[in-house]
Motif scaffolding. Structure first.
Motif, PDB file in Angstrom:
ATOM      1  N   GLN A 128       3.956  -1.685 -10.736  1.00 20.07           N
ATOM      2  CA  GLN A 128       3.385  -0.424 -10.284  1.00 20.07           C
ATOM      3  C   GLN A 128       1.909  -0.355 -10.640  1.00 20.07           C
ATOM      4  O   GLN A 128       1.517  -0.631 -11.775  1.00 20.07           O
ATOM      5  CB  GLN A 128       4.137   0.743 -10.925  1.00 20.07           C
ATOM      6  CG  GLN A 128       3.711   2.104 -10.400  1.00 20.07           C
ATOM      7  CD  GLN A 128       4.072   2.289  -8.936  1.00 20.07           C
ATOM      8  OE1 GLN A 128       5.177   1.975  -8.517  1.00 20.07           O
ATOM      9  NE2 GLN A 128       3.123   2.794  -8.152  1.00 20.07           N
ATOM     10  N   CYS A 129       1.086  -0.002  -9.702  1.00 21.49           N
ATOM     11  CA  CYS A 129      -0.351   0.157  -9.940  1.00 21.49           C
ATOM     12  C   CYS A 129      -0.628   1.569 -10.446  1.00 21.49           C
ATOM     13  O   CYS A 129       0.002   2.546 -10.016  1.00 21.49           O
ATOM     14  CB  CYS A 129      -1.143  -0.098  -8.662  1.00 21.49           C
ATOM     15  SG  CYS A 129      -1.094  -1.810  -8.114  1.00 21.49           S
ATOM     16  N   HIS A 130      -1.580   1.673 -11.350  1.00 23.62           N
ATOM     17  CA  HIS A 130      -1.953   2.956 -11.913  1.00 23.62           C
ATOM     18  C   HIS A 130      -3.096   3.612 -11.132  1.00 23.62           C
ATOM     19  O   HIS A 130      -3.213   4.833 -11.111  1.00 23.62           O
ATOM     20  CB  HIS A 130      -2.341   2.801 -13.377  1.00 23.62           C
ATOM     21  CG  HIS A 130      -1.225   2.325 -14.245  1.00 23.62           C
ATOM     22  ND1 HIS A 130      -0.784   1.013 -14.254  1.00 23.62           N
ATOM     23  CD2 HIS A 130      -0.434   2.986 -15.126  1.00 23.62           C
ATOM     24  CE1 HIS A 130       0.209   0.879 -15.112  1.00 23.62           C
ATOM     25  NE2 HIS A 130       0.448   2.069 -15.660  1.00 23.62           N
ATOM     26  N   SER A 131      -3.945   2.784 -10.557  1.00 22.08           N
ATOM     27  CA  SER A 131      -5.081   3.329  -9.814  1.00 22.08           C
ATOM     28  C   SER A 131      -4.638   3.726  -8.416  1.00 22.08           C
ATOM     29  O   SER A 131      -3.719   3.128  -7.837  1.00 22.08           O
ATOM     30  CB  SER A 131      -6.201   2.284  -9.726  1.00 22.08           C
ATOM     31  OG  SER A 131      -6.580   1.851 -11.016  1.00 22.08           O
ATOM     32  N   LYS A 132      -5.298   4.738  -7.888  1.00 21.49           N
ATOM     33  CA  LYS A 132      -5.019   5.189  -6.534  1.00 21.49           C
ATOM     34  C   LYS A 132      -6.317   5.270  -5.757  1.00 21.49           C
ATOM     35  O   LYS A 132      -7.354   5.662  -6.282  1.00 21.49           O
ATOM     36  CB  LYS A 132      -4.336   6.555  -6.556  1.00 21.49           C
ATOM     37  CG  LYS A 132      -2.923   6.518  -7.116  1.00 21.49           C
ATOM     38  CD  LYS A 132      -2.249   7.870  -6.988  1.00 21.49           C
ATOM     39  CE  LYS A 132      -0.819   7.800  -7.514  1.00 21.49           C
ATOM     40  NZ  LYS A 132      -0.139   9.118  -7.398  1.00 21.49           N
ATOM     41  N   GLU A 139      -7.207  -3.401 -12.521  1.00 20.69           N
ATOM     42  CA  GLU A 139      -7.320  -2.439 -11.449  1.00 20.69           C
ATOM     43  C   GLU A 139      -8.686  -1.756 -11.497  1.00 20.69           C
ATOM     44  O   GLU A 139      -9.515  -2.031 -12.372  1.00 20.69           O
ATOM     45  CB  GLU A 139      -6.189  -1.408 -11.555  1.00 20.69           C
ATOM     46  CG  GLU A 139      -4.797  -2.023 -11.520  1.00 20.69           C
ATOM     47  CD  GLU A 139      -3.707  -0.974 -11.628  1.00 20.69           C
ATOM     48  OE1 GLU A 139      -3.990   0.196 -11.289  1.00 20.69           O
ATOM     49  OE2 GLU A 139      -2.589  -1.314 -12.061  1.00 20.69           O
ATOM     50  N   ASN A 147       2.217   1.567  -3.431  1.00 17.77           N
ATOM     51  CA  ASN A 147       1.157   1.418  -4.437  1.00 17.77           C
ATOM     52  C   ASN A 147       1.628   0.518  -5.573  1.00 17.77           C
ATOM     53  O   ASN A 147       1.538   0.852  -6.754  1.00 17.77           O
ATOM     54  CB  ASN A 147       0.726   2.779  -4.989  1.00 17.77           C
ATOM     55  CG  ASN A 147      -0.551   2.658  -5.826  1.00 17.77           C
ATOM     56  OD1 ASN A 147      -1.384   1.775  -5.578  1.00 17.77           O
ATOM     57  ND2 ASN A 147      -0.705   3.519  -6.820  1.00 17.77           N
ATOM     58  N   PRO A 191      -6.306  -1.421  -4.889  1.00 16.49           N
ATOM     59  CA  PRO A 191      -6.900  -1.125  -6.194  1.00 16.49           C
ATOM     60  C   PRO A 191      -6.848  -2.329  -7.140  1.00 16.49           C
ATOM     61  O   PRO A 191      -7.394  -2.267  -8.236  1.00 16.49           O
ATOM     62  CB  PRO A 191      -6.035   0.018  -6.717  1.00 16.49           C
ATOM     63  CG  PRO A 191      -4.707  -0.201  -6.078  1.00 16.49           C
ATOM     64  CD  PRO A 191      -5.002  -0.763  -4.715  1.00 16.49           C
ATOM     65  N   LYS A 213       0.820  -1.209   0.000  1.00 12.17           N
ATOM     66  CA  LYS A 213       0.000   0.000   0.000  1.00 12.17           C
ATOM     67  C   LYS A 213       0.853   1.258   0.000  1.00 12.17           C
ATOM     68  O   LYS A 213       0.516   2.259  -0.643  1.00 12.17           O
ATOM     69  CB  LYS A 213      -0.927  -0.015   1.218  1.00 12.17           C
ATOM     70  CG  LYS A 213      -1.915   1.137   1.238  1.00 12.17           C
ATOM     71  CD  LYS A 213      -2.857   1.021   2.414  1.00 12.17           C
ATOM     72  CE  LYS A 213      -3.848   2.182   2.447  1.00 12.17           C
ATOM     73  NZ  LYS A 213      -4.747   2.078   3.611  1.00 12.17           N
TER      74      LYS A 213
END
Length: 1382
Positions: free
Chosen positions: A616-620, A593, A547, A657, A544
């Protein structure tokens, strides 16, 4: 500058006689009533210089042979049936010995088929001069139309001089016209009669059974075909029908003349004669469909779609059909050997594939079968493999073309689902070398049997999967351009070949498909040249704070380590880590996501087996405020440290996400993928995947994962039920969801799965007012398939006592009782058959046993009904027999099996259709196994095979018996098989029944192998077992000698007994009568330095001699064993020798090794250390390593101290070929008595191969040393080029720095170890202990006494050592004199 590609040598002489068939004409007359064939064939053959031509002919009567119109001498050796004798199989007493004998008999029969048995002398009357045919510059003949048709346009005859703008192809002087008059003595195989129907099949090497030919896939020519039959019959064959001629005979007969201008092998020549009804295709006039009059209406309904497949392939390849016509012939299923028999421009099917407009279930399978046969006309018949190892490529291209048709006409979901299931089957079965597609051992040495049985299907599916992987890598359009290039080249008349090789396809993938050469260099050896699929085990967690998703991956392989040895040989130059080869390319990870889907191609398929990736996640997530915990409560701390997420922290995981994740979503790899996650997190993500992902593969994976959960919650059951009731979902996946619901039904879930299934069915099929099923209505085909599977799923529900719940039994019997098909335009025969089979899956308990009587009455009524009004292909009777057998086996304690046998036995009557007869035979075999065991079942199987008239029925029984043997192979019952049963199986394998049915023969061989606990394949069968059958050996030798006398240049396959030991052919072992002097009789004089093979990565296993041997292991220090235990574990195995007069004990020697980086060669002054390991047995083990090594300067002496631990055991070691030291070697040197004595040991010798001679090695190995130095220079040069791009890479520089630090630590540890060993060592000269000496090169006469000169170069690689600290330690000090630097 790149080297030009070598052109294909199409005039390369075949292996048999060197003869080449240019053209063949076949003229036969067929008498259906008498079942006779007689006629002649004319072959235009390019005769070799020796003048002898070898042809294949079996079951034929040869009348006369003419060469250029003159009678010629010929020798004909038809296949001889072995005269059965009591001594022939007398040595067979166990399944293991039977398996050896079966392998010998099978291989011997296959090898005999390769040898021509009709030898014709064409030596007389060679013409002088040569006939010249003018050929235009574009390659076409400018004159002589007749000659152009007889000579194959794709064969280059020979380039002559250029005159007037024309090139003249000089026809060889020795082209002869051979005419053979023959008749078929007894049509048993290759060609078949029944009633007024005749047809041929394309079994392996069976074209010779109905006309003389060169029955070899490498021999291809054009054909003229003429068949004379009765006036009311139609003769259908290959090529274009030229004319029909009615004779003036009484009664008149008709002659059909066909011409095939495309060169094909003899196995693709087909013939069908019967009173056929003919249908011309309305869309393409070159397509013709034929069947018997009884199936005319079914034929019209079946082939109405066929123009779609034809136009689909034509549009995709952008070229016309390669043949001038295409004919589809449907014959009775009992006559067909298989469901499909291919021929050039012609396919023969079983009429079982036909169906009328009322049948729903058979539509998809039949359309795919017809489309596949059409695709094989392109790839397999028209374009042929250049070599047996290239057969996978044509099979894969045909399957790829079929999948393209499925996608365009049956839907993308159907195509992807079928490919996914096929890939799963390949991953489960691709663990042995039998599934390697392009290995010589798995193709050439299998004699074509690799295409038969289960392994044949696996290889075919794997071929298609690899082709589709390449298509994914290069893109659909690029791959389409490759296929268009292949087909357009084949249709180019100026080209001399229509064959395709793996090498050429690889070249096209680089030039047309734009795939890089390094990728292709790794792709084909790894996927095509070896076995095994990647197995990926993954787990992920969401960080988290960063992210991002942290993904851990462990890569494995489905193949066993010994099966992957071929990979090391094929791809020895590639870089590997931890002993794992890996696969080329990067796998894509798809992350779903909150705001979309993202692909991350970041997972390398090579390198370290453990991978830790960060995505790496794009959504936050929006910021949320949490209430502070109350006093006394313990916070979980998940927000304080985002790197660590507890498994039960539902709050933090719910805020991720990440919805769900998939690996390899587009099936770019043939891989087995497993996700390991906490159940709480996994369930929610898989439910999201099932509900929101529209891809059928993602849905199938989600259903399988949810079904496999150890504990199913109500949320999982509700998700499966929602998917089942969704009419927009793919119907095959809805069926899988139904079975998953059945699996989830239990008392813990309050039978929710069963309730949902019954509720869903009743909502679709029941009348709510009366509570009974409504009349059938099958207009919605997807709904029909789903509802048809529901009763079967309900029958699979089990209670805690493994019995079916009472509600399930009542539900199934109610559907069976109240089935009503009135007013339904479609047939319910498959629907009823599914209900009957569902009843067979029920497990009756105490509460439901009362329903058994009504079920049996219902089955009996259906049998009577089907007898009066036969169902489609007898499917209803087949299902009733199967269900009766299942019930009898489950309730054998209550139902007398004898009465069930008496009930089923009448269905074996030969008047019944073959499907019912074969199913009855299967049921009786099952009952026999249950009552009396596998031994009695095998005896019954042999009886049924001898009685069964249809070849296809024999094959079906063979497959079923093989499965029964596989089921029982886990128990010890196979050891109780009587010898007379094994002898009967061997006689059947070697008899005429198996010869007539190639598929049955292969399954018989597999049955015997399974009984012995071996895999059911010819791959890996030792060829030494051939000598067990003296009768076969004598027959083969006799035929070989005759053929060799006639054809001196021919080298037929030799028996293994004639093959010398490769190790003995180049040995320098002295004669036993001249032993070296002063051989001591000690307990350690059997130690030797075994042979080292030429290649460092080659693993050689010897099967010639079973002898005790010694294993040498390298023991590392504790500091390096942890860091390098997985590096460089390639081991060379070789023999250990001892003089034949010595009987001594072997040793177990453990030596502490200094720390080294074994990835590179270890250099000590001017000496290299090369690993020399040997095999080991149970009674002898040796582990050895270098104790210490001190760098020396000029003039100093090198001291090598070997700290040994001797632990001897009595083992007798047999002598083996080796290089001995001459006696002059000892006498010319001043060596003390003990050194003299030990230096003369013959057992202490140095192998010839794998030695880096140079200036320090032996003279015998100097050539090998030079060759090896050249190879090393090439390898170093390649590595330097590869490292050029790494010099600026920070990761590479960091690894290099760590490497230097580790070397420095190792040097320090060496000094410490040397001090310890010096303090605890014992001088050998003061104790009478056995000595170990390494002798090589020449000793310096000026050297002090007691010293030895060791110039042997050895590369030592580490392996896990065993503790030997408890044994006494001995110090051996060997001093070498250093050489001056030059």
């Amino acid at each position: 500058m790149a080297k030009p590609r070598k052109p294909k040598n199409d005039d390369a002489k075949p292996e048999n006689t060197g003869a080449l068939v240019r053209h063949q004409k076949l003229c036969i007359s067929i008498d259906i009533d008498r079942r006779q064939i007689y006629g002649h064939t004319e072959l235009e053959i390019a005769v070799p210089e020796i003048g002898i031509v070898g042809l294949h002919a079996e079951n034929l009567g040869i009348g006369s042979v003419l060469v250029d119109g003159e009678a010629a001498e010929f020798e004909y050796y038809p296949r001889q049936h072995h005269v059965e004798s009591e001594k022939r199989w007398s040595a067979v007493t166990t399944p293991s010995s039977a398996a050896d004998a079966a392998g010998a008999a099978y291989v011997s029969a296959l090898e005999r088929e390769l040898v021509p048995n009709l030898l014709i002398n064409c030596c007389k009357g060679f013409k002088s001069g040569s006939d010249q045919l003018p050929v235009a510059e574009n390659g076409f003949h400018s004159s002589g139309e007749t000659k152009q048709q007889t000579l194959c346009p794709w064969r280059t005859i020979g380039l002559g001089k250029e005159e007037g703008g024309l090139f003249y192809l000089q026809q060889p002087k020795n082209v002869r016209l051979v005419r053979i008059e023959y008749w078929v003595e007894k049509a048993e195989t290759g060609i078949h009669f029944k009633n007024n129907v005749l047809h041929t099949d394309n079994q392996i090497r069976r074209a010779r059974c109905w006309f003389p030919c060169m029955d070899d896939s490498s021999q291809r020519c054009c054909y003229d075909l003429e068949f004379t039959v009765a006036q009311n019959l139609v003769a259908v064959s290959n090529g274009t029908l030229l004319y029909q001629v009615l004779s003036k005979d009484n009664p008149p007969r008709k002659t059909y003349a066909y011409k095939l201008n495309v060169p094909v092998a003899a196995q693709w020549i087909s013939l069908a004669v019967a009173p056929f009804e003919i249908i011309l295709d309305r869309h393409f006039t070159l397509i013709t469909h034929m069947c018997l009059s009884a199936n005319m209406s079914k034929l019209q309904n079946t082939v109405e779609f066929f123009h779609n497949a034809f136009s689909c392939y034509k549009d995709y390849l952008s070229v016309d059909f390669p043949f001038e016509s295409y004919k589809q012939v449907f014959i009775e299923p009992e006559m067909a050997v298989s469901s499909l028999s291919l021929g050039a421009s012609m396919s023969i099917f079983s009429s079982q594939a036909l169906f009328d407009e009322k049948v729903i279930d058979q539509t998809i399978d039949t359309r795919i079968k017809l489309a596949y046969a059409l695709a094989r006309q392109w790839f397999g018949v028209y374009i042929t493999p250049e070599a047996p190892n290239d057969g996978w490529l044509l099979d894969g291209l045909a399957g790829f073309l079929t999948d393209y048709f499925i996608k365009k006409n049956l839907g993308n979901n159907e195509a992807r689902y079928r490919r996914y299931k096929a890939n799963c089957a390949v991953c489960k079965s691709d663990y042995t070398g039998a599934t390697a597609l392009s290995l010589s051992a798995s193709c050439k040495d299998l004699y074509g049997t690799q295409c038969i049985g289960l392994y044949g299907k696996i290889r075919s599916w794997k071929s298609v999967a690899i082709i589709q992987m390449l298509e994914k890598q290069m893109g659909p359009e690029s791959f389409r351009n490759i296929l268009q290039t292949i087909v357009s080249r084949a249709q180019d008349a100026t080209r001399t070949s229509r064959s395709l090789s793996t090498k050429e396809f690889r070249h096209l993938a680089n030039k047309v498909g734009n795939l890089e050469r390094p990728f292709l260099k790794e792709f084909f050896p790894r996927w095509v040249g070896s076995c095994g699929c990647p197995v990926l085990r993954m787990g992920f967690s969401y960080n988290k704070r960063k992210n991002m998703v942290e993904l851990a991956v462990l890569r494995g392989c489905t193949a066993s380590p010994d099966s992957s040895a071929s990979v090391l040989n094929v791809n020895a130059d590639s870089e590997n880590r931890d002993g794992d080869i890996g696969w080329p390319g990067m796998m894509s990870i798809r992350v779903y996501e909150l705001d979309g889907m993202y692909d991350h191609p970041i997972l390398p398929m090579a390198g370290d087996t453990w991978q830790l990736l960060e995505i790496q996640c794009h959504s936050k997530l929006a910021a949320r405020r949490f209430q502070k915990p109350k006093k006394g409560s313990k916070p979980d701390g998940s927000d304080d440290n985002g790197d660590v997420i507890p498994a039960l922290d539902m709050r933090s995981s719910s805020e991720s996400p990440l919805l769900w994740m998939r690996a390899d979503p587009e099936m770019e790899y043939l891989a087995e993928i497993h996700f390991n996650q906490p159940i709480q997190m996994w369930v929610r993500k898989k439910i999201n995947q099932l509900e929101k992902d529209r891809d059928v593969i993602a849905q199938a994976q989600a259903i399988a994962t949810l079904e496999a959960l150890p504990q199913l919650s109500f949320s999982v059951v509700n998700a499966l039920n929602s998917f089942l009731t969704d009419s927009k979902a793919f119907w095959r996946l809805r069926i899988e969801a139904a079975f998953a619901l059945a699996n989830s039904a239990s008392e813990e879930t309050d039978w929710a799965g069963l309730t949902h299934l019954v509720k869903f069915y009743k909502s679709r099929r029941f009348d709510a007012n009366i509570g009974l099923p409504k009349p059938n209505d099958f207009h919605d085909f997807p709904e029909y398939f789903v509802l048809e599977a529901i009763p079967h799923a309900v029958a699979m529900v089990r209670a805690a006592d493994k019995k079916s719940p009472r509600e399930a039994v009542e539900f199934v019997l109610q559907l069976l009782k109240y089935n009503d098909n009135n007013g339904n335009p479609y047939s319910d025969v498959f629907w009823l058959a599914a209900l009957v089979q569902a009843a067979g899956e029920l497990e009756f308990g105490q509460q439901s046993i009362l329903f058994l009587t009504s079920l049996l009455k219902r089955i009996d009524r259906l049998l009577q009904f089907d007898r009066l009004m036969p169902s489609h292909n007898g499917i209803l009777t087949v299902s009733c027999i199967r269900t009766l057998t299942q019930i009898a086996l489950k309730l054998s304690e209550f139902i007398p099996l004898d009465r069930v046998v008496e009930l089923i036995r009448p269905f074996r009557d030969f008047k019944t259709i073959w499907q019912v007869r074969i199913e009855a035979s299967r049921a009786l075999l099952d009952l026999e196994v249950h009552c009396k065991g596998i031994d009695a079942a095998l005896s019954l199987f042999i009886k049924y095979i001898e009685e069964e008239p249809s070849l296809r029925g024999q094959m079906k029984l063979g497959v079923h018996t093989m499965r029964l043997c596989q089921i029982s192979c886990g128990s010890n019952s196979n050891d109780n098989i009587k010898s007379h049963v094994l002898e009967s199986l061997l006689r059947l394998l070697d008899g005429h029944i198996a010869f007539n049915n190639v598929f049955l023969r292969h399954h018989l061989f597999c049955i015997i192998q399974i009984l012995a606990g071996r895999p059911p394949t010819l791959y890996g069968v030792p060829r030494e077992t051939r000598t067990l059958l003296m009768g076969d050996a004598e027959t083969c030798i006799e035929q070989k000698n005759i053929f060799s006398n006639l054809v001196p240049e021919v080298k037929p396959p030799e028996l293994p007994s004639d093959i010398p030991n490769p190790l003995e052919t180049h040995s320098n072992t002295p004669h036993p009568s001249e032993p070296p002097p002063d051989i001591p009789n000690t307990s350690h004089d059997g130690l030797a330095i075994p042979h080292a093979s030429k290649e460092a990565d080659t693993v050689s296993n010897s099967h010639e001699r079973k002898m005790p041997s010694i294993k040498i292991r390298v023991k590392q220090s504790a500091a390096t064993s942890r860091t390098e235990e997985a590096d460089n574990q390639t081991v060379e195995k070789s023999h250990v020798e001892q003089h034949e007069t010595d009987v001594g004990a072997s040793s177990s020697v453990s030596v502490d090794a200094p720390q080294r980086n074994f990835a590179e060669a270890v250099s000590i002054s001017n000496q290299n250390l090369e690993e020399v390991n040997s095999c080991h047995d149970h009674g002898s083990r040796m582990t050895a390593s270098i104790g210490s090594a001190k760098p020396a300067s000029d003039g100093d002496e090198i001291g090598k101290e070997l700290q040994c631990t001797a632990d001897s055991s009595k083992v007798s070691v047999q002598p083996q070929a080796d290089i001995s030291l001459p006696s002059s070697f000892i006498h010319d040197n001043s060596v003390d008595a003990e050194a003299h004595k030990y230096a003369s040991l013959q057992s202490l010798s140095v192998g010839r191969h794998g030695v880096d001679g140079g200036s320090l090695g032996m003279t015998d190995s100097s050539l090998h040393g030079k060759e090896k130095e050249k190879k090393k220079d090439k390898v170093k040069k390649r590595k330097r080029e590869e490292n050029k791009g790494r010099r600026d890479n920070p990761e590479y520089l960091e690894k290099k720095r760590l490497k230097k630090e580790k070397k420095q630590k190792e040097k320090e540890m060496v000094k410490l170890l040397s001090k310890e060993t010096n303090a605890s060592s014992v001088d050998l000269s003061k104790k009478e202990e056995p000595k170990i000496k390494l002798v090589s090169g020449q000793l310096n006469p000026n050297e002090p006494r007691g010293s030895d000169s060791m110039t042997r170069k050895v590369d030592v690689k580490p392996e896990a050592s065993e503790g030997t600290s408890a044994a006494p330690k001995i110090r051996i000090k060997i001093k070498n004199r250093t050489l001056n630097k030059s």
